[in-house]
Design a protein around this motif. Structure first.
Motif, PDB file in Angstrom:
ATOM      1  N   LYS A  51       0.841  -1.199   0.000  1.00 56.88           N
ATOM      2  CA  LYS A  51       0.000   0.000   0.000  1.00 56.88           C
ATOM      3  C   LYS A  51       0.873   1.245   0.000  1.00 56.88           C
ATOM      4  O   LYS A  51       1.924   1.272   0.648  1.00 56.88           O
ATOM      5  CB  LYS A  51      -0.894   0.041   1.237  1.00 56.88           C
ATOM      6  CG  LYS A  51      -1.922  -1.054   1.296  1.00 56.88           C
ATOM      7  CD  LYS A  51      -2.718  -0.945   2.588  1.00 56.88           C
ATOM      8  CE  LYS A  51      -3.600  -2.155   2.784  1.00 56.88           C
ATOM      9  NZ  LYS A  51      -4.319  -2.090   4.071  1.00 56.88           N
ATOM     10  N   THR A  62      -5.034   5.887  -1.003  1.00 57.32           N
ATOM     11  CA  THR A  62      -4.111   4.809  -0.670  1.00 57.32           C
ATOM     12  C   THR A  62      -4.423   3.687  -1.639  1.00 57.32           C
ATOM     13  O   THR A  62      -5.565   3.227  -1.725  1.00 57.32           O
ATOM     14  CB  THR A  62      -4.293   4.321   0.783  1.00 57.32           C
ATOM     15  OG1 THR A  62      -4.089   5.426   1.665  1.00 57.32           O
ATOM     16  CG2 THR A  62      -3.308   3.210   1.115  1.00 57.32           C
ATOM     17  N   LYS A  78      -5.327  -1.453  -6.836  1.00 57.56           N
ATOM     18  CA  LYS A  78      -6.516  -1.594  -5.993  1.00 57.56           C
ATOM     19  C   LYS A  78      -6.625  -0.343  -5.135  1.00 57.56           C
ATOM     20  O   LYS A  78      -5.638   0.115  -4.566  1.00 57.56           O
ATOM     21  CB  LYS A  78      -6.393  -2.827  -5.097  1.00 57.56           C
ATOM     22  CG  LYS A  78      -7.591  -3.024  -4.184  1.00 57.56           C
ATOM     23  CD  LYS A  78      -7.440  -4.247  -3.302  1.00 57.56           C
ATOM     24  CE  LYS A  78      -8.676  -4.424  -2.430  1.00 57.56           C
ATOM     25  NZ  LYS A  78      -8.523  -5.558  -1.501  1.00 57.56           N
ATOM     26  N   TYR A  79      -7.825   0.218  -5.062  1.00 59.60           N
ATOM     27  CA  TYR A  79      -8.085   1.343  -4.170  1.00 59.60           C
ATOM     28  C   TYR A  79      -8.296   0.801  -2.758  1.00 59.60           C
ATOM     29  O   TYR A  79      -9.244   0.071  -2.500  1.00 59.60           O
ATOM     30  CB  TYR A  79      -9.343   2.108  -4.595  1.00 59.60           C
ATOM     31  CG  TYR A  79      -9.167   2.974  -5.802  1.00 59.60           C
ATOM     32  CD1 TYR A  79      -8.525   4.204  -5.717  1.00 59.60           C
ATOM     33  CD2 TYR A  79      -9.665   2.581  -7.036  1.00 59.60           C
ATOM     34  CE1 TYR A  79      -8.373   5.019  -6.827  1.00 59.60           C
ATOM     35  CE2 TYR A  79      -9.523   3.390  -8.154  1.00 59.60           C
ATOM     36  CZ  TYR A  79      -8.876   4.606  -8.042  1.00 59.60           C
ATOM     37  OH  TYR A  79      -8.730   5.407  -9.142  1.00 59.60           O
ATOM     38  N   GLU A  80      -7.408   1.144  -1.865  1.00 59.75           N
ATOM     39  CA  GLU A  80      -7.533   0.723  -0.469  1.00 59.75           C
ATOM     40  C   GLU A  80      -8.282   1.770   0.364  1.00 59.75           C
ATOM     41  O   GLU A  80      -9.072   1.419   1.223  1.00 59.75           O
ATOM     42  CB  GLU A  80      -6.147   0.470   0.140  1.00 59.75           C
ATOM     43  CG  GLU A  80      -5.366  -0.638  -0.545  1.00 59.75           C
ATOM     44  CD  GLU A  80      -5.896  -2.036  -0.239  1.00 59.75           C
ATOM     45  OE1 GLU A  80      -6.771  -2.201   0.624  1.00 59.75           O
ATOM     46  OE2 GLU A  80      -5.419  -2.988  -0.884  1.00 59.75           O
ATOM     47  N   ARG A  81      -7.990   3.056   0.094  1.00 59.61           N
ATOM     48  CA  ARG A  81      -8.641   4.123   0.857  1.00 59.61           C
ATOM     49  C   ARG A  81      -8.745   5.377   0.006  1.00 59.61           C
ATOM     50  O   ARG A  81      -7.809   5.722  -0.718  1.00 59.61           O
ATOM     51  CB  ARG A  81      -7.832   4.435   2.119  1.00 59.61           C
ATOM     52  CG  ARG A  81      -8.462   5.500   2.976  1.00 59.61           C
ATOM     53  CD  ARG A  81      -7.734   5.712   4.275  1.00 59.61           C
ATOM     54  NE  ARG A  81      -8.379   6.780   5.021  1.00 59.61           N
ATOM     55  CZ  ARG A  81      -7.775   7.522   5.936  1.00 59.61           C
ATOM     56  NH1 ARG A  81      -6.535   7.293   6.245  1.00 59.61           N
ATOM     57  NH2 ARG A  81      -8.436   8.477   6.541  1.00 59.61           N
ATOM     58  N   GLU A  91     -13.243   2.485  -2.857  1.00 59.09           N
ATOM     59  CA  GLU A  91     -12.530   1.648  -1.889  1.00 59.09           C
ATOM     60  C   GLU A  91     -12.850   0.171  -2.107  1.00 59.09           C
ATOM     61  O   GLU A  91     -14.013  -0.216  -2.241  1.00 59.09           O
ATOM     62  CB  GLU A  91     -12.870   2.070  -0.459  1.00 59.09           C
ATOM     63  CG  GLU A  91     -12.297   3.417  -0.114  1.00 59.09           C
ATOM     64  CD  GLU A  91     -12.591   3.887   1.302  1.00 59.09           C
ATOM     65  OE1 GLU A  91     -11.901   4.808   1.752  1.00 59.09           O
ATOM     66  OE2 GLU A  91     -13.506   3.329   1.949  1.00 59.09           O
ATOM     67  N   GLY A  92     -11.778  -0.644  -2.157  1.00 63.36           N
ATOM     68  CA  GLY A  92     -11.937  -2.077  -2.371  1.00 63.36           C
ATOM     69  C   GLY A  92     -12.121  -2.470  -3.827  1.00 63.36           C
ATOM     70  O   GLY A  92     -12.265  -3.644  -4.140  1.00 63.36           O
TER      71      GLY A  92
END
Length: 106
Positions: A51, A62, A78-81, A91-92
């Motif tokens: 990340k 993030t 991948k979008y984490e935040r 997100e996710g």
């Protein structure tokens, strides 16, 4: 009448490993590092990298790079935040660069 072979898929451009289903596309209106990109709700046969915070066109996020599980080609992220309220829907979710994936069963 043509018979349906199976679901329409997207595969890694390098090794043809299946990485997502056409039905999981949320949007085709995204920009990647190398041109157009698609936002997907799900991904398969990938590994997720470390990340890190990145300033993208829509603000600070993030994210973690996603790699093909077979050949390790970087396919997107991948979008984490998302830090902005209007971007929380990402997100996710997964970005696949259009140039890094190919269509299968079309």
């Amino acid at each position: 009448m043509a018979e349906l072979i199976g679901p329409r898929l997207y595969s890694c451009c390098n090794c043809r490993n299946h990485v997502s289903l056409h039905d999981d596309i949320i949007s085709k209106a995204f920009q990647g590092r190398h041109g157009r990109a698609f936002l997907f709700s799900h991904a398969m046969n990938i590994s997720v990298g470390r990340k890190e915070d990145r300033h993208l066109m829509t603000g600070l996020h993030t994210v973690a790079d996603i790699h093909c599980a077979d050949c390790q080609e970087v396919l997107g992220w991948k979008y984490e935040r998302a830090y902005e309220a209007s971007q929380k829907y990402k997100e996710g979710k997964f970005i696949f660069e259009k140039s890094k994936i190919v269509k299968e069963n079309w």
